[in-house]
Design a protein around this motif. Structure first.
Motif, PDB file in Angstrom:
ATOM      1  N   MET A   1      14.150  85.572  96.004  1.00  0.00           N
ATOM      2  CA  MET A   1      14.604  84.720  94.907  1.00  0.00           C
ATOM      3  C   MET A   1      15.996  85.162  94.466  1.00  0.00           C
ATOM      4  SD  MET A   1      13.220  84.541  91.003  1.00  0.00           S
ATOM      5  CE  MET A   1      13.816  86.182  90.683  1.00  0.00           C
ATOM      6  N   ALA A   2      16.834  84.205  94.142  1.00  0.00           N
ATOM      7  CA  ALA A   2      18.169  84.532  93.633  1.00  0.00           C
ATOM      8  C   ALA A   2      18.369  83.851  92.291  1.00  0.00           C
ATOM      9  CB  ALA A   2      19.244  84.090  94.607  1.00  0.00           C
ATOM     10  N   PRO A   3      18.335  84.613  91.208  1.00  0.00           N
ATOM     11  CA  PRO A   3      18.745  84.019  89.935  1.00  0.00           C
ATOM     12  C   PRO A   3      20.228  83.652  90.020  1.00  0.00           C
ATOM     13  CG  PRO A   3      17.597  86.101  89.597  1.00  0.00           C
ATOM     14  CD  PRO A   3      17.917  86.002  91.061  1.00  0.00           C
ATOM     15  N   MET A   4      20.619  82.644  89.281  1.00  0.00           N
ATOM     16  CA  MET A   4      21.994  82.155  89.346  1.00  0.00           C
ATOM     17  C   MET A   4      22.976  83.296  89.054  1.00  0.00           C
ATOM     18  SD  MET A   4      23.615  79.359  90.020  1.00  0.00           S
ATOM     19  CE  MET A   4      22.507  77.983  89.708  1.00  0.00           C
ATOM     20  N   GLY A   5      23.833  83.565  90.004  1.00  0.00           N
ATOM     21  CA  GLY A   5      24.862  84.585  89.813  1.00  0.00           C
ATOM     22  C   GLY A   5      24.414  86.011  90.047  1.00  0.00           C
ATOM     23  N   ASP A   6      23.147  86.208  90.356  1.00  0.00           N
ATOM     24  CA  ASP A   6      22.602  87.562  90.498  1.00  0.00           C
ATOM     25  C   ASP A   6      22.231  87.859  91.949  1.00  0.00           C
ATOM     26  OD1 ASP A   6      22.852  88.035  87.807  1.00  0.00           O
ATOM     27  OD2 ASP A   6      20.823  87.372  87.332  1.00  0.00           O
ATOM     28  N   PRO A   7      21.964  89.140  92.251  1.00  0.00           N
ATOM     29  CA  PRO A   7      21.565  89.490  93.615  1.00  0.00           C
ATOM     30  C   PRO A   7      20.223  88.869  94.003  1.00  0.00           C
ATOM     31  CG  PRO A   7      22.202  91.440  92.366  1.00  0.00           C
ATOM     32  CD  PRO A   7      22.114  90.315  91.393  1.00  0.00           C
TER      33      PRO A   7
ATOM     34  N   GLY B   1      26.781  84.788  93.131  1.00  0.00           N
ATOM     35  CA  GLY B   1      25.368  84.684  93.506  1.00  0.00           C
ATOM     36  C   GLY B   1      25.137  83.959  94.814  1.00  0.00           C
ATOM     37  N   THR B   2      23.929  83.446  94.956  1.00  0.00           N
ATOM     38  CA  THR B   2      23.462  82.890  96.226  1.00  0.00           C
ATOM     39  C   THR B   2      22.962  81.471  96.017  1.00  0.00           C
ATOM     40  OG1 THR B   2      22.914  85.033  97.173  1.00  0.00           O
ATOM     41  CG2 THR B   2      21.650  83.163  97.985  1.00  0.00           C
TER      42      THR B   2
ATOM     43  N   THR C   1      14.229  95.886 104.465  1.00  0.00           N
ATOM     44  CA  THR C   1      14.966  96.895 103.704  1.00  0.00           C
ATOM     45  C   THR C   1      16.068  96.318 102.828  1.00  0.00           C
ATOM     46  OG1 THR C   1      16.595  97.187 105.464  1.00  0.00           O
ATOM     47  CG2 THR C   1      14.574  98.532 105.587  1.00  0.00           C
ATOM     48  N   GLY C   2      16.496  95.122 103.125  1.00  0.00           N
ATOM     49  CA  GLY C   2      17.626  94.549 102.396  1.00  0.00           C
ATOM     50  C   GLY C   2      18.968  95.004 102.909  1.00  0.00           C
TER      51      GLY C   2
ATOM     52  N   LEU D   1      10.237  94.482  95.817  1.00  0.00           N
ATOM     53  CA  LEU D   1      10.483  95.436  96.892  1.00  0.00           C
ATOM     54  C   LEU D   1      11.909  95.981  96.824  1.00  0.00           C
ATOM     55  CD1 LEU D   1       8.743  93.464  99.791  1.00  0.00           C
ATOM     56  CD2 LEU D   1       7.820  95.385  98.478  1.00  0.00           C
ATOM     57  N   TYR D   2      12.854  95.117  96.640  1.00  0.00           N
ATOM     58  CA  TYR D   2      14.250  95.557  96.575  1.00  0.00           C
ATOM     59  C   TYR D   2      15.113  94.377  96.130  1.00  0.00           C
ATOM     60  CZ  TYR D   2      14.700  93.095 101.046  1.00  0.00           C
ATOM     61  OH  TYR D   2      14.680  92.133 102.019  1.00  0.00           O
TER      62      TYR D   2
END
Lengths: 212, 279
Positions: free
Chosen positions: B135-141, B162-163, B191-192, B153-154
């Motif tokens: 999941m990508a919150p707006m503007g966040d990792p 963002g994404t 692992t990301g 998990l990570y």
């Protein structure tokens, strides 16, 4: 520009290093008090975040003149200064801006109404454009910003105009009509200047970045 | 007007799934009667299920093959910004404008995972086996969760802006993201760790997926730096100028519409080779 002043953080670090609130010999109590007070006086609230939106395009040209000769719409001059949250000016900050044209269209093929600016030695920036148009899917007129400076958290935000009819003259109350507006601070007053034949709008938009 | 659009949304989704399974022009279509306007729609890739969030605050899960309403779930919050459904149709993601995120178990109607995000969701995707949620919150990792365990998990390194879109590879070993800084990035899903990055786009890519053989990433956006790679044969999108907000994938192709880009979305479908990262 790095400040030589002793900040509250510096002060606390020094105190912490001694394991107490005893101030180290090189720092007088009055200096400590000044640092504390001065920091608070100059501290600035970081500019509110807003989403980047789907129209960002990198590599925009470095120009402060977005308005083309003969463009319709109300000319607008946007100016401001870039600071960090301690109140220090951020000279050299990179400011990318993009907006819809007066009829609400983004230029996806080229770079109309897109620019990259660099804050001057006093952190100041400015550009000449036209009032962006409304378009389906967005409620309010807006200009996108992406601001970055070394050592600071990049900021994406949007500038809105208090004269936008959506606000019905009361942006403090009505700014939530656009669900993307996160803070009424982003809705800036608009001043009309010039003679009646060459009237243009003037807006001030200060940017404050958070330190990393 | 909006209700017509809603029906169109569902029909378009049905058409896309049907077309992907049987590539014939006269695919069967069905109508799903909705008691309220739809706010968000998601279609499962394998299970022929549709998750429809309606303006009456209810999430409705449909079996598209039989046009049968399977379940109605009362949402705990309104103003849903994003909906996603797992490939097998069990898990349904809803995220609202206040950042409230819930993963619903469509079999029980209960919340499996709940969290509060600082920003509203920009995009979300389940792994193909339904075990993980990205999941990508707006503007966040991007944040990756174990759906069964209900824990994070990570999260990936922060990306400016963002994404916009996320997809897992078919074997769930990779994640690809379309990022607002115009890059397409591939991560190790476990692992990301960042494995690859493509910066051919000048404008933000709006959707991504892996090709069915897993050897390429498809990224769709509005402009690509060097233009030529349109790769039209690898992509198909739904006709119409008033398209809904839905990312539609089949096993090998996808169509992307995100207003206000509807009329001008997806000018380029770029095929990005990443064979060296494919196990």
């Amino acid at each position: 520009m790095k400040s030589e002043r002793l900040t509250r953080r510096d002060l606390l670090f020094k105190c912490a290093a001694l394991g107490s609130l005893t101030v180290i010999p090189s720092l007088s109590l009055s200096e400590a008090a000044w640092a504390w007070q001065h920091h608070d006086q100059n501290a600035r609230k970081p500019t509110a975040w807003d989403e980047i939106g789907p129209f960002y395009k990198r590599d925009a040209p470095q120009t402060s003149q977005l308005q083309r000769r003969g463009d319709p719409g109300l000319p607008v001059r946007v100016a401001g200064q870039v600071f960090d949250s301690r109140g220090d000016v951020l000279s050299g900050a990179k400011i990318e801006i993009w907006q819809a044209d007066p009829v609400g269209r983004y230029d996806l093929e080229g770079y109309d109404y897109r620019a990259m600016l660099v804050a001057d030695g006093e952190g100041k920036y400015g550009f000449d454009s036209v009032m962006p148009g409304h378009y389906p899917g967005r409620v309010c007129q807006h200009i996108h910003y992406l601001v970055s400076a070394p050592g600071h958290k990049p900021l994406t935000t949007q500038l809105y105009f208090a004269t936008d009819p959506v606000f019905e003259g009361d942006p403090q109350r009505n700014y939530t009509r656009d669900p993307l507006i996160q803070s009424s601070d982003l809705v800036r007053p608009v001043t009309l200047v010039g003679d009646p034949k060459e009237i243009h709008a003037s807006v001030n938009f200060e940017i404050v970045l958070e330190r990393l | 007007m909006l209700q017509c659009r809603v029906v169109w949304v569902v029909l378009a989704g049905v058409l896309a799934i049907a077309a992907a399974q049987t590539p014939q022009p006269n695919a069967e279509t069905i109508r799903l009667p909705l008691p309220a306007q739809a706010a968000s729609v998601a279609l499962s890739a394998r299970a022929n299920r549709a998750a429809v969030v309606c303006r009456d605050g209810k999430l409705r899960v449909w079996d598209l093959a039989e046009a049968r309403l399977l379940r109605v779930i009362a949402l705990t919050s309104g103003n849903i910004d994003y909906t996603a459904i797992s490939s097998e149709g069990r898990w349904i993601f809803t995220g609202d404008h206040s950042g409230n995120v819930v993963v619903w178990d469509s079999e029980t109607g209960q919340a499996q995972l709940q969290l509060r995000s600082p920003h509203y969701p920009s995009t979300a995707a389940f792994s193909r086996d339904g075990k993980w949620l990205a999941m990508a919150p707006m503007g966040d990792p991007v944040q990756v969760f174990d759906v069964h365990a209900g824990r994070k998990l990570y999260e990936t390194k922060a990306i400016t802006g963002g994404t916009a879109a996320i997809a897992f590879s078919r074997d769930n070993s990779l994640i690809v993201t379309a990022d607002a800084d115009t890059a397409v990035r591939v991560y190790d899903a476990r692992t990301g760790k960042l494995l690859a990055e493509n910066r051919d786009f000048l404008l933000e890519p709006l959707a991504v997926d892996f090709t069915s053989d897993g050897k390429q990433v498809i990224a769709a956006g509005d402009a690509k730096k060097d233009g030529a790679d349109t790769a039209g044969t690898a992509a198909r999108w739904l006709p119409g100028s008033d398209a809904p907000q839905v990312v539609q994938r089949s096993m090998s192709v996808m169509a992307i519409f995100r207003p206000p880009l509807a009329r001008r979305a997806v000018k380029f479908i770029a095929l990005i080779d990443l064979p060296e990262y494919w196990p």
